[in-house]
Design a protein around this motif. Sequence first.
Motif, PDB file in Angstrom:
ATOM      1  N   GLN A  22       0.905  -9.196  -2.222  1.00  0.00           N
ATOM      2  CA  GLN A  22       1.117  -8.486  -0.964  1.00  0.00           C
ATOM      3  C   GLN A  22       1.887  -7.194  -1.186  1.00  0.00           C
ATOM      4  OE1 GLN A  22       3.751 -10.690   1.673  1.00  0.00           O
ATOM      5  NE2 GLN A  22       4.678 -11.689  -0.088  1.00  0.00           N
ATOM      6  N   ALA A  23       1.835  -6.344  -0.205  1.00  0.00           N
ATOM      7  CA  ALA A  23       2.577  -5.080  -0.223  1.00  0.00           C
ATOM      8  C   ALA A  23       3.526  -5.052   0.967  1.00  0.00           C
ATOM      9  CB  ALA A  23       1.608  -3.904  -0.139  1.00  0.00           C
ATOM     10  N   VAL A  24       4.708  -4.486   0.748  1.00  0.00           N
ATOM     11  CA  VAL A  24       5.706  -4.342   1.798  1.00  0.00           C
ATOM     12  C   VAL A  24       6.204  -2.906   1.772  1.00  0.00           C
ATOM     13  CG1 VAL A  24       7.929  -5.127   2.673  1.00  0.00           C
ATOM     14  CG2 VAL A  24       6.392  -6.759   1.575  1.00  0.00           C
ATOM     15  N   ARG A  25       6.209  -2.278   2.938  1.00  0.00           N
ATOM     16  CA  ARG A  25       6.709  -0.906   3.075  1.00  0.00           C
ATOM     17  C   ARG A  25       7.570  -0.865   4.325  1.00  0.00           C
ATOM     18  NH1 ARG A  25       2.363   2.042   4.557  1.00  0.00           N
ATOM     19  NH2 ARG A  25       1.408   1.506   2.599  1.00  0.00           N
ATOM     20  N   SER A  26       8.794  -0.355   4.187  1.00  0.00           N
ATOM     21  CA  SER A  26       9.726  -0.264   5.316  1.00  0.00           C
ATOM     22  C   SER A  26       9.931  -1.627   5.975  1.00  0.00           C
ATOM     23  CB  SER A  26       9.240   0.761   6.341  1.00  0.00           C
ATOM     24  OG  SER A  26       9.112   2.027   5.741  1.00  0.00           O
ATOM     25  N   HIS A  27      10.060  -2.667   5.139  1.00  0.00           N
ATOM     26  CA  HIS A  27      10.335  -4.036   5.594  1.00  0.00           C
ATOM     27  C   HIS A  27       9.208  -4.632   6.438  1.00  0.00           C
ATOM     28  CE1 HIS A  27      14.336  -3.481   4.017  1.00  0.00           C
ATOM     29  NE2 HIS A  27      14.426  -2.378   4.706  1.00  0.00           N
ATOM     30  N   ARG A  28       7.996  -4.107   6.279  1.00  0.00           N
ATOM     31  CA  ARG A  28       6.831  -4.631   6.991  1.00  0.00           C
ATOM     32  C   ARG A  28       5.682  -4.800   6.016  1.00  0.00           C
ATOM     33  NH1 ARG A  28       8.437  -0.724  11.198  1.00  0.00           N
ATOM     34  NH2 ARG A  28       9.293  -1.964  12.899  1.00  0.00           N
ATOM     35  N   TYR A  29       4.826  -5.780   6.283  1.00  0.00           N
ATOM     36  CA  TYR A  29       3.647  -5.944   5.453  1.00  0.00           C
ATOM     37  C   TYR A  29       2.758  -4.715   5.596  1.00  0.00           C
ATOM     38  CZ  TYR A  29       4.998 -10.786   4.844  1.00  0.00           C
ATOM     39  OH  TYR A  29       5.678 -11.914   4.529  1.00  0.00           O
ATOM     40  N   ALA A  30       2.142  -4.324   4.491  1.00  0.00           N
ATOM     41  CA  ALA A  30       1.272  -3.149   4.472  1.00  0.00           C
ATOM     42  C   ALA A  30      -0.006  -3.513   3.725  1.00  0.00           C
ATOM     43  CB  ALA A  30       1.977  -1.990   3.778  1.00  0.00           C
ATOM     44  N   ASP A  31      -1.017  -2.703   3.908  1.00  0.00           N
ATOM     45  CA  ASP A  31      -2.253  -2.881   3.160  1.00  0.00           C
ATOM     46  C   ASP A  31      -1.935  -2.601   1.692  1.00  0.00           C
ATOM     47  OD1 ASP A  31      -4.709  -2.250   1.748  1.00  0.00           O
ATOM     48  OD2 ASP A  31      -5.680  -2.214   3.711  1.00  0.00           O
ATOM     49  N   ARG A  32      -2.214  -3.562   0.832  1.00  0.00           N
ATOM     50  CA  ARG A  32      -1.813  -3.428  -0.572  1.00  0.00           C
ATOM     51  C   ARG A  32      -2.594  -2.368  -1.337  1.00  0.00           C
ATOM     52  NH1 ARG A  32      -3.697  -9.558  -2.078  1.00  0.00           N
ATOM     53  NH2 ARG A  32      -5.843  -9.306  -1.415  1.00  0.00           N
ATOM     54  N   PHE A  33      -3.677  -1.871  -0.769  1.00  0.00           N
ATOM     55  CA  PHE A  33      -4.474  -0.864  -1.451  1.00  0.00           C
ATOM     56  C   PHE A  33      -4.327   0.534  -0.841  1.00  0.00           C
ATOM     57  CE2 PHE A  33      -6.654  -4.945  -2.168  1.00  0.00           C
ATOM     58  CZ  PHE A  33      -6.477  -5.012  -3.538  1.00  0.00           C
ATOM     59  N   GLU A  34      -3.583   0.646   0.252  1.00  0.00           N
ATOM     60  CA  GLU A  34      -3.355   1.960   0.868  1.00  0.00           C
ATOM     61  C   GLU A  34      -2.130   2.620   0.259  1.00  0.00           C
ATOM     62  OE1 GLU A  34      -3.033   2.085   5.090  1.00  0.00           O
ATOM     63  OE2 GLU A  34      -5.040   1.277   5.400  1.00  0.00           O
ATOM     64  N   GLU A  35      -2.185   3.900   0.079  1.00  0.00           N
ATOM     65  CA  GLU A  35      -1.068   4.701  -0.414  1.00  0.00           C
ATOM     66  C   GLU A  35      -0.409   4.087  -1.649  1.00  0.00           C
ATOM     67  OE1 GLU A  35       1.449   6.507   2.665  1.00  0.00           O
ATOM     68  OE2 GLU A  35       0.275   5.322   4.101  1.00  0.00           O
ATOM     69  N   PRO A  36      -1.151   4.015  -2.760  1.00  0.00           N
ATOM     70  CA  PRO A  36      -0.593   3.438  -3.986  1.00  0.00           C
ATOM     71  C   PRO A  36       0.741   4.102  -4.358  1.00  0.00           C
ATOM     72  CG  PRO A  36      -2.901   3.968  -4.291  1.00  0.00           C
ATOM     73  CD  PRO A  36      -2.496   4.531  -2.957  1.00  0.00           C
ATOM     74  N   GLY A  37       1.686   3.288  -4.764  1.00  0.00           N
ATOM     75  CA  GLY A  37       2.992   3.794  -5.163  1.00  0.00           C
ATOM     76  C   GLY A  37       3.990   3.922  -4.033  1.00  0.00           C
ATOM     77  N   GLU A  38       3.556   3.716  -2.801  1.00  0.00           N
ATOM     78  CA  GLU A  38       4.436   3.877  -1.645  1.00  0.00           C
ATOM     79  C   GLU A  38       4.935   2.548  -1.084  1.00  0.00           C
ATOM     80  OE1 GLU A  38       5.592   6.836  -0.638  1.00  0.00           O
ATOM     81  OE2 GLU A  38       4.462   7.667  -2.314  1.00  0.00           O
ATOM     82  N   SER A  39       4.449   1.443  -1.623  1.00  0.00           N
ATOM     83  CA  SER A  39       4.851   0.119  -1.158  1.00  0.00           C
ATOM     84  C   SER A  39       5.398  -0.693  -2.320  1.00  0.00           C
ATOM     85  CB  SER A  39       3.652  -0.635  -0.575  1.00  0.00           C
ATOM     86  OG  SER A  39       3.121   0.040   0.536  1.00  0.00           O
ATOM     87  N   ASP A  40       6.227  -1.678  -1.999  1.00  0.00           N
ATOM     88  CA  ASP A  40       6.654  -2.660  -2.993  1.00  0.00           C
ATOM     89  C   ASP A  40       5.579  -3.722  -3.055  1.00  0.00           C
ATOM     90  OD1 ASP A  40       9.110  -1.428  -3.493  1.00  0.00           O
ATOM     91  OD2 ASP A  40      10.060  -2.494  -1.837  1.00  0.00           O
ATOM     92  N   LEU A  41       5.153  -4.051  -4.262  1.00  0.00           N
ATOM     93  CA  LEU A  41       4.131  -5.071  -4.451  1.00  0.00           C
ATOM     94  C   LEU A  41       4.797  -6.353  -4.915  1.00  0.00           C
ATOM     95  CD1 LEU A  41       1.433  -2.948  -6.290  1.00  0.00           C
ATOM     96  CD2 LEU A  41       1.581  -3.479  -3.853  1.00  0.00           C
ATOM     97  N   ALA A  42       4.351  -7.470  -4.388  1.00  0.00           N
ATOM     98  CA  ALA A  42       4.931  -8.764  -4.749  1.00  0.00           C
ATOM     99  C   ALA A  42       3.851  -9.826  -4.779  1.00  0.00           C
ATOM    100  CB  ALA A  42       6.009  -9.161  -3.744  1.00  0.00           C
ATOM    101  N   SER A  43       4.116 -10.852  -5.557  1.00  0.00           N
ATOM    102  CA  SER A  43       3.242 -12.008  -5.622  1.00  0.00           C
ATOM    103  C   SER A  43       4.105 -13.186  -6.031  1.00  0.00           C
ATOM    104  CB  SER A  43       2.145 -11.772  -6.662  1.00  0.00           C
ATOM    105  OG  SER A  43       1.314 -12.892  -6.765  1.00  0.00           O
ATOM    106  N   ALA A  44       3.902 -14.332  -5.425  1.00  0.00           N
ATOM    107  CA  ALA A  44       4.660 -15.510  -5.832  1.00  0.00           C
ATOM    108  C   ALA A  44       4.336 -15.814  -7.290  1.00  0.00           C
ATOM    109  CB  ALA A  44       4.320 -16.696  -4.940  1.00  0.00           C
ATOM    110  N   VAL A  45       5.358 -15.979  -8.101  1.00  0.00           N
ATOM    111  CA  VAL A  45       5.202 -16.179  -9.532  1.00  0.00           C
ATOM    112  C   VAL A  45       5.676 -17.584  -9.891  1.00  0.00           C
ATOM    113  CG1 VAL A  45       6.005 -15.399 -11.802  1.00  0.00           C
ATOM    114  CG2 VAL A  45       5.541 -13.722 -10.005  1.00  0.00           C
ATOM    115  N   ASP A  46       4.929 -18.271 -10.722  1.00  0.00           N
ATOM    116  CA  ASP A  46       5.363 -19.554 -11.255  1.00  0.00           C
ATOM    117  C   ASP A  46       6.164 -19.239 -12.519  1.00  0.00           C
ATOM    118  OD1 ASP A  46       5.698 -21.994 -12.521  1.00  0.00           O
ATOM    119  OD2 ASP A  46       3.711 -22.728 -11.979  1.00  0.00           O
TER     120      ASP A  46
END
Length: 133
Positions: A22-46
Amino acid sequence: DGGCALIIDFDDPKLPLADTFQAVRSHRYADRFEEPGESDLASAVDFTDLARVAGDKGVRVHGPVAQGTFLRSLGIDHRAEQLCRSASPEQIKTIMAALERLVSARGMGNDFKVIGLTLASGPTPEGFGEQTP
Protein backbone atom coordinates in the motif's frame (compact mmCIF):
# COMPACT_ATOMS: atom_id res chain seq x y z
CA ASP A 1 30.31 -7.73 -3.09
CA GLY A 2 29.33 -6.21 0.22
CA GLY A 3 26.59 -3.88 1.29
CA CYS A 4 23.74 -4.23 3.70
CA ALA A 5 19.98 -3.88 3.93
CA LEU A 6 17.83 -2.10 6.48
CA ILE A 7 14.16 -3.05 6.30
CA ILE A 8 11.52 -1.20 8.31
CA ASP A 9 7.91 -2.14 7.84
CA PHE A 10 4.65 -3.30 9.34
CA ASP A 11 4.75 -6.69 11.03
CA ASP A 12 1.62 -8.61 11.90
CA PRO A 13 2.02 -12.39 11.94
CA LYS A 14 -1.77 -12.77 12.18
CA LEU A 15 -2.34 -11.32 8.71
CA PRO A 16 -3.18 -13.87 6.03
CA LEU A 17 -0.88 -14.16 3.04
CA ALA A 18 -2.35 -11.53 0.76
CA ASP A 19 -1.48 -8.38 -1.12
CA THR A 20 -0.74 -5.89 1.66
CA PHE A 21 1.31 -3.53 -0.54
CA GLN A 22 0.00 0.00 0.00
CA ALA A 23 0.90 3.66 -0.32
CA VAL A 24 0.33 6.37 2.28
CA ARG A 25 0.62 10.10 1.63
CA SER A 26 -0.21 12.78 4.21
CA HIS A 27 -1.47 10.09 6.62
CA ARG A 28 -4.03 8.83 4.08
CA TYR A 29 -4.10 5.84 1.77
CA ALA A 30 -3.08 6.74 -1.77
CA ASP A 31 -2.95 5.00 -5.11
CA ARG A 32 0.34 3.11 -4.95
CA PHE A 33 1.10 3.75 -8.62
CA GLU A 34 0.30 7.49 -8.74
CA GLU A 35 3.05 10.05 -8.28
CA PRO A 36 5.98 7.67 -7.72
CA GLY A 37 8.29 8.86 -4.96
CA GLU A 38 5.64 11.03 -3.29
CA SER A 39 4.13 8.36 -1.03
CA ASP A 40 5.45 6.03 1.65
CA LEU A 41 5.17 2.44 0.46
CA ALA A 42 4.50 -0.36 2.93
CA SER A 43 3.70 -4.03 2.95
CA ALA A 44 3.21 -6.40 5.86
CA VAL A 45 6.47 -8.33 6.17
CA ASP A 46 6.97 -11.75 7.74
CA PHE A 47 10.17 -10.79 9.53
CA THR A 48 10.59 -14.25 11.06
CA ASP A 49 10.57 -15.89 7.63
CA LEU A 50 12.78 -13.16 6.15
CA ALA A 51 15.34 -13.70 8.93
CA ARG A 52 15.25 -17.48 8.42
CA VAL A 53 15.75 -17.28 4.65
CA ALA A 54 18.52 -14.69 4.96
CA GLY A 55 20.29 -16.75 7.63
CA ASP A 56 20.01 -19.87 5.45
CA LYS A 57 21.82 -17.93 2.68
CA GLY A 58 24.71 -17.02 5.00
CA VAL A 59 23.59 -13.46 5.64
CA ARG A 60 24.08 -12.07 9.14
CA VAL A 61 20.68 -11.07 10.55
CA HIS A 62 20.28 -8.26 13.10
CA GLY A 63 16.89 -8.11 14.76
CA PRO A 64 14.08 -7.83 14.15
CA VAL A 65 13.51 -5.20 16.81
CA ALA A 66 10.52 -2.97 17.40
CA GLN A 67 10.73 0.36 15.57
CA GLY A 68 10.38 2.30 18.84
CA THR A 69 13.29 0.42 20.41
CA PHE A 70 15.40 0.89 17.28
CA LEU A 71 14.75 4.63 17.00
CA ARG A 72 15.32 5.19 20.71
CA SER A 73 18.65 3.37 20.54
CA LEU A 74 19.66 5.73 17.73
CA GLY A 75 18.82 8.77 19.88
CA ILE A 76 15.45 9.94 18.59
CA ASP A 77 14.50 11.29 22.04
CA HIS A 78 17.67 13.38 22.18
CA ARG A 79 17.08 14.65 18.63
CA ALA A 80 13.49 15.64 19.45
CA GLU A 81 14.77 17.47 22.53
CA GLN A 82 17.30 19.36 20.41
CA LEU A 83 14.64 20.35 17.89
CA CYS A 84 12.32 21.57 20.65
CA ARG A 85 14.97 23.93 22.04
CA SER A 86 14.59 26.30 19.10
CA ALA A 87 10.97 25.54 18.21
CA SER A 88 7.81 27.53 18.71
CA PRO A 89 5.13 26.11 21.04
CA GLU A 90 3.16 24.90 18.01
CA GLN A 91 6.26 23.27 16.50
CA ILE A 92 7.00 21.57 19.84
CA LYS A 93 3.52 20.05 19.81
CA THR A 94 4.12 18.78 16.27
CA ILE A 95 7.55 17.34 17.12
CA MET A 96 6.28 15.58 20.23
CA ALA A 97 3.23 14.18 18.40
CA ALA A 98 5.49 12.80 15.67
CA LEU A 99 7.83 11.29 18.27
CA GLU A 100 4.88 9.65 20.03
CA ARG A 101 3.54 8.25 16.75
CA LEU A 102 6.92 6.78 15.76
CA VAL A 103 8.00 5.18 19.05
CA SER A 104 4.99 4.49 21.28
CA ALA A 105 3.05 1.25 21.56
CA ARG A 106 -0.10 3.26 20.77
CA GLY A 107 1.51 4.41 17.53
CA MET A 108 3.97 2.67 15.25
CA GLY A 109 6.53 1.75 17.92
CA ASN A 110 5.60 -1.93 18.25
CA ASP A 111 3.65 -2.57 15.04
CA PHE A 112 6.62 -1.73 12.83
CA LYS A 113 9.78 -3.81 13.00
CA VAL A 114 13.35 -3.25 11.86
CA ILE A 115 15.75 -5.87 10.56
CA GLY A 116 19.30 -5.41 9.35
CA LEU A 117 21.08 -7.74 6.95
CA THR A 118 24.85 -7.71 6.47
CA LEU A 119 27.58 -9.99 5.25
CA ALA A 120 28.46 -12.68 7.77
CA SER A 121 31.71 -10.81 8.44
CA GLY A 122 30.04 -7.39 8.51
CA PRO A 123 29.76 -5.15 11.54
CA THR A 124 26.63 -4.85 13.61
CA PRO A 125 24.65 -1.81 12.43
CA GLU A 126 23.77 0.84 14.99
CA GLY A 127 20.39 0.39 16.60
CA PHE A 128 20.42 -3.35 17.16
CA GLY A 129 22.01 -3.44 20.61
CA GLU A 130 24.52 -6.15 19.73
CA GLN A 131 28.24 -6.01 20.30
CA THR A 132 30.45 -5.97 17.22
CA PRO A 133 32.67 -9.10 17.30
